[in-house]
Scaffold this motif. Structure first.
Motif, mmCIF file in Angstrom:
data_model
loop_
_atom_site.group_PDB
_atom_site.id
_atom_site.type_symbol
_atom_site.label_atom_id
_atom_site.label_comp_id
_atom_site.label_asym_id
_atom_site.label_seq_id
_atom_site.Cartn_x
_atom_site.Cartn_y
_atom_site.Cartn_z
ATOM 1 N N PHE A 1 16.568 15.956 -48.060
ATOM 2 C CA PHE A 1 16.946 16.482 -49.369
ATOM 3 C C PHE A 1 15.719 17.142 -49.994
ATOM 4 O O PHE A 1 14.694 16.491 -50.191
ATOM 5 N N LEU A 2 15.833 18.425 -50.304
ATOM 6 C CA LEU A 2 14.743 19.190 -50.900
ATOM 7 C C LEU A 2 15.168 19.805 -52.231
ATOM 8 O O LEU A 2 14.672 20.865 -52.621
ATOM 9 N N ASP A 3 16.078 19.148 -52.934
ATOM 10 C CA ASP A 3 16.587 19.688 -54.189
ATOM 11 C C ASP A 3 15.452 19.948 -55.177
ATOM 12 O O ASP A 3 14.611 19.076 -55.434
ATOM 13 N N CYS A 4 15.434 21.174 -55.725
ATOM 14 C CA CYS A 4 14.450 21.570 -56.747
ATOM 15 C C CYS A 4 13.015 21.509 -56.238
ATOM 16 O O CYS A 4 12.086 21.306 -57.034
ATOM 17 N N CYS A 5 12.806 21.667 -54.955
ATOM 18 C CA CYS A 5 11.455 21.838 -54.414
ATOM 19 C C CYS A 5 11.137 23.334 -54.488
ATOM 20 O O CYS A 5 11.331 24.076 -53.511
ATOM 21 N N PHE A 6 10.674 23.764 -55.646
ATOM 22 C CA PHE A 6 10.536 25.190 -55.918
ATOM 23 C C PHE A 6 9.459 25.860 -55.067
ATOM 24 O O PHE A 6 9.427 27.085 -54.943
ATOM 25 N N GLY A 7 8.543 25.061 -54.500
ATOM 26 C CA GLY A 7 7.486 25.630 -53.686
ATOM 27 C C GLY A 7 7.857 25.834 -52.236
ATOM 28 O O GLY A 7 7.079 26.400 -51.465
ATOM 29 N N ILE A 8 9.049 25.400 -51.850
ATOM 30 C CA ILE A 8 9.483 25.533 -50.456
ATOM 31 C C ILE A 8 10.135 26.894 -50.241
ATOM 32 O O ILE A 8 11.072 27.268 -50.944
ATOM 33 N N THR A 9 9.629 27.636 -49.256
ATOM 34 C CA THR A 9 10.154 28.960 -48.930
ATOM 35 C C THR A 9 10.635 28.972 -47.475
ATOM 36 O O THR A 9 10.749 27.927 -46.833
ATOM 37 N N ASP A 10 10.874 30.160 -46.946
ATOM 38 C CA ASP A 10 11.329 30.289 -45.560
ATOM 39 C C ASP A 10 10.346 29.667 -44.576
ATOM 40 O O ASP A 10 10.743 29.111 -43.544
ATOM 41 N N GLN A 11 9.042 29.755 -44.888
ATOM 42 C CA GLN A 11 8.030 29.194 -43.990
ATOM 43 C C GLN A 11 8.186 27.678 -43.862
ATOM 44 O O GLN A 11 8.156 27.126 -42.756
ATOM 45 N N GLY A 12 8.357 27.008 -44.997
ATOM 46 C CA GLY A 12 8.541 25.554 -44.962
ATOM 47 C C GLY A 12 9.827 25.170 -44.267
ATOM 48 O O GLY A 12 9.875 24.168 -43.527
ATOM 49 N N LEU A 13 10.871 25.962 -44.490
ATOM 50 C CA LEU A 13 12.154 25.676 -43.852
ATOM 51 C C LEU A 13 12.048 25.798 -42.337
ATOM 52 O O LEU A 13 12.651 25.029 -41.590
ATOM 53 N N SER A 14 11.244 26.751 -41.872
ATOM 54 C CA SER A 14 11.032 26.916 -40.432
ATOM 55 C C SER A 14 10.294 25.721 -39.846
ATOM 56 O O SER A 14 10.575 25.293 -38.717
ATOM 57 N N LEU A 15 9.324 25.162 -40.606
ATOM 58 C CA LEU A 15 8.608 23.977 -40.137
ATOM 59 C C LEU A 15 9.570 22.809 -39.938
ATOM 60 O O LEU A 15 9.478 22.066 -38.959
ATOM 61 N N ILE A 16 10.498 22.657 -40.888
ATOM 62 C CA ILE A 16 11.485 21.586 -40.788
ATOM 63 C C ILE A 16 12.422 21.818 -39.598
ATOM 64 O O ILE A 16 12.694 20.926 -38.803
ATOM 65 N N ALA A 17 12.900 23.041 -39.490
ATOM 66 C CA ALA A 17 13.896 23.365 -38.468
ATOM 67 C C ALA A 17 13.367 23.139 -37.059
ATOM 68 O O ALA A 17 14.093 22.657 -36.177
ATOM 69 N N THR A 18 12.100 23.480 -36.816
ATOM 70 C CA THR A 18 11.547 23.342 -35.467
ATOM 71 C C THR A 18 11.107 21.923 -35.143
ATOM 72 O O THR A 18 10.909 21.591 -33.973
ATOM 73 N N GLY A 19 10.983 21.068 -36.171
ATOM 74 C CA GLY A 19 10.497 19.719 -35.917
ATOM 75 C C GLY A 19 11.522 18.620 -36.044
ATOM 76 O O GLY A 19 11.273 17.486 -35.617
ATOM 77 N N CYS A 20 12.698 18.928 -36.615
ATOM 78 C CA CYS A 20 13.671 17.872 -36.915
ATOM 79 C C CYS A 20 15.066 18.233 -36.397
ATOM 80 O O CYS A 20 15.534 19.358 -36.611
ATOM 81 N N PRO A 21 15.760 17.286 -35.775
ATOM 82 C CA PRO A 21 17.140 17.522 -35.298
ATOM 83 C C PRO A 21 18.141 17.304 -36.431
ATOM 84 O O PRO A 21 18.949 16.370 -36.399
ATOM 85 N N LEU A 22 18.104 18.154 -37.436
ATOM 86 C CA LEU A 22 18.862 17.930 -38.667
ATOM 87 C C LEU A 22 20.367 18.075 -38.480
ATOM 88 O O LEU A 22 20.846 18.934 -37.736
ATOM 89 N N THR A 23 21.090 17.224 -39.199
ATOM 90 C CA THR A 23 22.538 17.384 -39.336
ATOM 91 C C THR A 23 22.932 17.574 -40.805
ATOM 92 O O THR A 23 24.006 18.090 -41.088
ATOM 93 N N VAL A 24 22.049 17.154 -41.731
ATOM 94 C CA VAL A 24 22.311 17.285 -43.170
ATOM 95 C C VAL A 24 21.067 17.820 -43.859
ATOM 96 O O VAL A 24 19.970 17.289 -43.657
ATOM 97 N N ILE A 25 21.232 18.864 -44.682
ATOM 98 C CA ILE A 25 20.104 19.395 -45.453
ATOM 99 C C ILE A 25 20.604 19.875 -46.816
ATOM 100 O O ILE A 25 21.664 20.488 -46.916
ATOM 101 N N SER A 26 19.848 19.544 -47.856
ATOM 102 C CA SER A 26 20.174 19.993 -49.204
ATOM 103 C C SER A 26 19.019 20.821 -49.733
ATOM 104 O O SER A 26 17.884 20.338 -49.822
ATOM 105 N N LEU A 27 19.307 22.081 -50.082
ATOM 106 C CA LEU A 27 18.290 23.030 -50.528
ATOM 107 C C LEU A 27 18.584 23.540 -51.934
ATOM 108 O O LEU A 27 18.253 24.668 -52.271
ATOM 109 N N TYR A 28 19.185 22.708 -52.750
ATOM 110 C CA TYR A 28 19.568 23.071 -54.115
ATOM 111 C C TYR A 28 18.385 23.671 -54.873
ATOM 112 O O TYR A 28 17.324 23.060 -54.988
ATOM 113 N N ARG A 29 18.562 24.913 -55.343
ATOM 114 C CA ARG A 29 17.565 25.642 -56.140
ATOM 115 C C ARG A 29 16.261 25.932 -55.395
ATOM 116 O O ARG A 29 15.228 26.170 -56.012
#
Length: 387
Positions: free
Chosen positions: A120-148
């Motif tokens: 859950f990354l709700d209201c993490c205003f400093g997270i951009t595409d770069q941070g999302l790529s770090l998560i995507a390549t390191g975690c076998p996610l099934t649920v993600i919340s990117l609210y705002r």
């Protein structure tokens, strides 16, 4: 003659780790689980490897934007690295409310996120595409919340490419995404179950073309959905819950009729609240094409007139809850159609009924004493991960 018997003193500290694991896993009380690790370093290690969920002090599980005005500690890569080193079997992580967390703070997830399925990354205003790529390549996610979050289609495309097993995705208020990013999710994530695109002004709905039949929940409040977008949203044929409320300035004519054109047969809950331009024709098409509807919010749908109400009464045989608050064109005949037709109706939310006479309302109450009439106006809340 046998020598003297030897007695060996043993204690719980001599138990092997699998036994300690067994004991820990059967502690029901959270306070007992927390106290377990205070015994010694060995027991602390047992506690650490059994932790599956981590939430920072500054984060929140129940989203409350007003809490963002409060001062939150800065979460850095150093903090995450220490905690992820300690809790190496995490399956769920909540960083919601860490408003100053930068992309670099997510770097440790590439080394320690191999079991992480939910974030859950709700209201993490400093997270951009770069941070999302770090998560995507390191975690076998099934649920993600990117609210705002400040992510774009590029970030969504990378997420979909690396996390094809995604099931639940919250993109509410992600102002920088469009149908291109939604299309990447729809085409590459074949197990999608729940998606929220509420208040995403750049999404028209066409990105859902060819979406998986597993998609059962969709939140699309206050989106600029067009007729083609509505058609693609239901194209998977598996929707059970759909919220397309507050479309008063987008949909005209019979755009919503596509919901009842054959692909909404599994729909059970439909929210059209504040659909001020929703026509009787659209309501009739939905009533005929969605036979399993159990709850329907038509509050503030001012253009629904007698033909629409009659269609609901004649076709919605499984309807249990209906919202009719402040429907200006609900009249005595329309109320009678609902009274005589919807035999499974249990609750009717209604107030501000300008054209319904007192006599008609009393007749409804007398004839349908099995129906609870409630004057309050409530919002439909689905049972899904982001509520």
């Amino acid at each position: 003659m046998e020598g003297p018997s030897r007695y060996y003193l043993t204690s719980i500290k001599d138990l092997p780790e699998d036994c300690l694991n067994f004991i820990f896993q059967r502690l029901d009380c959270n306070s007992d689980r927390e106290s377990f690790g205070l015994t010694c370093h060995r027991w602390l290690r047992i506690q650490n490897i059994n932790r599956r969920f981590l939430q920072f002090q500054c984060s929140f599980t129940q989203l409350d934007v007003s809490s963002l005005s409060q001062t939150s500690p800065t979460i850095s890569s150093f903090h995450l690295n220490r905690l992820l080193t300690r809790f190496q079997l995490l399956e769920s992580l909540s960083l919601s409310g860490c408003t100053e967390l930068p992309d670099s703070g997510l770097t440790p997830l590439q080394d320690y996120g191999s079991r992480l399925q939910t974030i859950f990354l709700d209201c993490c205003f400093g997270i951009t595409d770069q941070g999302l790529s770090l998560i995507a390549t390191g975690c076998p996610l099934t649920v993600i919340s990117l609210y705002r979050c400040n992510i774009t289609d590029v970030g969504l495309q990378n997420l979909a490419k690396s996390c094809s097993a995604l099931k639940d995705v919250n993109l509410s208020y992600c102002a920088l995404i469009s149908d291109h990013g939604i299309r990447a999710l729809s085409q590459k994530c074949c197990q999608l179950r729940a998606v929220s695109i509420s208040f995403c002004k750049g999404v028209s709905g066409v990105g859902f073309s060819g979406c998986s039949p597993t998609l059962a929940y969709l939140e699309a409040e206050s989106c600029k959905l067009g007729p083609e977008g509505i058609t693609e949203i239901v194209s998977g044929g598996g929707l059970e819950y759909l919220n397309v409320s507050n479309l008063r300035w987008c949909i005209t004519g019979d755009g919503l009729a596509a919901i009842g054109a054959g692909l909404g047969t599994k729909l059970r809950v439909l929210n059209l609240r504040m659909g001020r331009l929703v026509s009787s024709e659209s309501v009739a098409a939905i009533a005929k094409g969605c036979p399993l509807l159990q709850e329907w919010n038509l509050a503030l749908c001012h253009e629904v007139k007698i033909p629409g109400w009659k269609a609901v009464g004649e076709n919605c045989h499984n309807l249990e809850i209906i919202h009719l608050n402040r429907c200006r064109n609900l009249c005595d005949q329309g109320l009678q159609a609902l009274r005589d037709g919807c035999r499974q109706l249990r609750i009717m939310y209604i107030n501000g009924y300008y054209q319904v006479s007192v006599a008609a309302m009393e007749m409804f109450k007398w004839s349908r004493s099995d129906v609870q009439i409630k004057e309050e106006e409530i919002t439909i809340v689905p049972n899904w991960p982001f509520r």
